[in-house]
Write a protein that holds these residues in place. Structure first.
Motif, PDB file in Angstrom:
ATOM      1  N   UNK A 187       0.822  -1.204   0.000  1.00 33.92           N
ATOM      2  CA  UNK A 187       0.000   0.000   0.000  1.00 33.92           C
ATOM      3  C   UNK A 187       0.860   1.260   0.000  1.00 33.92           C
ATOM      4  N   UNK A 188       1.932   1.260   0.772  1.00 36.10           N
ATOM      5  CA  UNK A 188       2.824   2.418   0.797  1.00 36.10           C
ATOM      6  C   UNK A 188       3.444   2.661  -0.580  1.00 36.10           C
ATOM      7  N   UNK A 189       3.900   1.606  -1.217  1.00 34.25           N
ATOM      8  CA  UNK A 189       4.480   1.750  -2.547  1.00 34.25           C
ATOM      9  C   UNK A 189       3.470   2.235  -3.563  1.00 34.25           C
ATOM     10  N   UNK A 190       2.239   1.729  -3.464  1.00 36.28           N
ATOM     11  CA  UNK A 190       1.203   2.095  -4.422  1.00 36.28           C
ATOM     12  C   UNK A 190       0.752   3.536  -4.249  1.00 36.28           C
ATOM     13  N   UNK A 191       0.595   3.968  -3.008  1.00 37.36           N
ATOM     14  CA  UNK A 191       0.235   5.368  -2.750  1.00 37.36           C
ATOM     15  C   UNK A 191       1.315   6.302  -3.311  1.00 37.36           C
ATOM     16  N   UNK A 194       1.128   6.275  -7.117  1.00 38.16           N
ATOM     17  CA  UNK A 194      -0.051   7.002  -7.603  1.00 38.16           C
ATOM     18  C   UNK A 194       0.170   8.509  -7.533  1.00 38.16           C
ATOM     19  N   UNK A 195       0.794   8.964  -6.451  1.00 33.36           N
ATOM     20  CA  UNK A 195       1.072  10.398  -6.323  1.00 33.36           C
ATOM     21  C   UNK A 195       2.025  10.862  -7.410  1.00 33.36           C
ATOM     22  N   UNK A 196       3.061  10.078  -7.684  1.00 29.44           N
ATOM     23  CA  UNK A 196       4.032  10.474  -8.711  1.00 29.44           C
ATOM     24  C   UNK A 196       3.404  10.432 -10.103  1.00 29.44           C
ATOM     25  N   UNK A 197       2.637   9.391 -10.368  1.00 33.61           N
ATOM     26  CA  UNK A 197       1.992   9.278 -11.673  1.00 33.61           C
ATOM     27  C   UNK A 197       1.038  10.440 -11.913  1.00 33.61           C
ATOM     28  N   UNK A 198       0.191  10.716 -10.928  1.00 32.14           N
ATOM     29  CA  UNK A 198      -0.768  11.799 -11.106  1.00 32.14           C
ATOM     30  C   UNK A 198      -0.064  13.137 -11.256  1.00 32.14           C
ATOM     31  N   UNK A 199       0.991  13.354 -10.495  1.00 29.13           N
ATOM     32  CA  UNK A 199       1.703  14.620 -10.616  1.00 29.13           C
ATOM     33  C   UNK A 199       2.243  14.837 -12.011  1.00 29.13           C
ATOM     34  N   UNK A 213      12.605  21.328 -21.473  1.00 26.77           N
ATOM     35  CA  UNK A 213      13.363  20.582 -22.466  1.00 26.77           C
ATOM     36  C   UNK A 213      13.257  19.075 -22.366  1.00 26.77           C
ATOM     37  N   UNK A 214      12.294  18.568 -21.629  1.00 27.49           N
ATOM     38  CA  UNK A 214      12.187  17.113 -21.458  1.00 27.49           C
ATOM     39  C   UNK A 214      10.924  16.582 -22.115  1.00 27.49           C
ATOM     40  N   UNK A 215      10.942  15.293 -22.371  1.00 25.31           N
ATOM     41  CA  UNK A 215       9.731  14.612 -22.811  1.00 25.31           C
ATOM     42  C   UNK A 215       9.027  14.067 -21.570  1.00 25.31           C
ATOM     43  N   UNK A 216       7.703  14.217 -21.449  1.00 24.52           N
ATOM     44  CA  UNK A 216       6.997  13.707 -20.277  1.00 24.52           C
ATOM     45  C   UNK A 216       7.209  12.217 -20.053  1.00 24.52           C
ATOM     46  N   UNK A 217       7.297  11.448 -21.135  1.00 28.15           N
ATOM     47  CA  UNK A 217       7.509  10.009 -20.984  1.00 28.15           C
ATOM     48  C   UNK A 217       8.848   9.716 -20.316  1.00 28.15           C
ATOM     49  N   UNK A 218       9.856  10.537 -20.602  1.00 29.30           N
ATOM     50  CA  UNK A 218      11.167  10.349 -19.991  1.00 29.30           C
ATOM     51  C   UNK A 218      11.114  10.667 -18.500  1.00 29.30           C
ATOM     52  N   UNK A 219      10.419  11.741 -18.147  1.00 26.23           N
ATOM     53  CA  UNK A 219      10.277  12.105 -16.742  1.00 26.23           C
ATOM     54  C   UNK A 219       9.538  11.018 -15.975  1.00 26.23           C
ATOM     55  N   UNK A 220       8.471  10.501 -16.568  1.00 29.83           N
ATOM     56  CA  UNK A 220       7.707   9.452 -15.897  1.00 29.83           C
ATOM     57  C   UNK A 220       8.566   8.216 -15.684  1.00 29.83           C
TER      58      UNK A 220
END
Length: 235
Positions: A187-191, A194-199, A213-220
């Motif tokens: 649960x800790x890992x998933x929370x 989820x926060x990082x993905x949504x951000x 200068x970055x691609x969003x896919x690279x940041x993710x």
């Protein structure tokens, strides 16, 4: 496929409800959730206002259905990604799940924004949206439950353990997706995921990466790799 057990009246009702939702989503796509007007939807479909209210009680009722449909679609995308990489190492699975959520969100940004924010002032999501949201998160539990919490994440895991103890439905949900894992760790890992993905995805969907200068896919990918490192995920 048509449900042959349903009556012609029910099939007609389902068809009209589908047309109403499609028209509402088109309004939201063009102008955001605040642009949604039941009277405008009714007029566009050749219905009277009172006739539309036979299908949806009010604007919030329609929004709730659209939100539930959005969660269901996101969950399908996440499960499909999980199935594709089921035999891959956990790290690769996490990367695939992150990419799948991003791909779904940027494909239907107006739907994603219904899930990621408050669609209208005063709107309160009813309980039925919770299970749908958890279905989206489920595959992440199974992956991140294979890791471990370290350092600063230990405090979060402790809080998750209190949550599990206080909420049997949450514990049942976690165990259904990660039966062999420490539930608080999963649960800790998933929370965190989820926060990082949504951000990351929310900023992209809102067009707030302009001039960077970055691609969003690279940041993710970088953020998911960092989380995988923190959780000690192999692969």
């Amino acid at each position: 496929m048509t449900d042959k057990s349903s009556t012609p009246r029910q099939r007609y009702r389902d068809q009209v409800r589908g047309e109403i939702k499609a028209a509402a989503l088109e309004q939201i796509r063009a102008g955001g959730a605040p642009a949604l007007s039941l009277n405008a939807v009714a007029k566009g479909l050749g219905l009277t206002g009172p006739a539309l209210y036979k299908y949806f009680r009010n604007r919030d009722d329609l929004l709730t259905e659209l939100i539930c449909d959005g969660y269901d679609a996101a969950a399908v995308a996440m499960r499909a990604a999980a199935d594709r990489v089921a035999d891959a190492p956990p790290r690769e699975q996490l990367l695939a799940l992150g990419a799948a959520l991003r791909a779904w969100a940027i494909g239907v940004p107006h739907v994603y924004q219904l899930l990621a924010g408050t669609p209208s002032p005063g709107y309160q999501a009813p309980p039925e949206t919770t299970d749908r949201a958890r279905a989206v998160l489920g595959p992440l539990l199974g992956v991140l439950g294979q890791g471990d919490c370290r350092g600063a994440a230990l405090e979060l895991r402790a809080e998750m353990r209190f949550w599990l103890n206080d909420s049997p439905p949450v514990e049942e949900w976690v165990k259904a997706w990660a039966p062999d894992a420490d539930a608080a760790t999963a649960l800790a890992g998933t929370v965190t995921a989820w926060a990082r993905l949504h951000g990351i995805v929310s900023l992209e969907v809102q067009g707030l990466y302009g001039g960077m200068g970055h691609r969003p896919a690279t940041l993710l990918k970088s953020e998911m790799e960092t989380l995988a490192d923190a959780m000690g995920l192999p692969g």
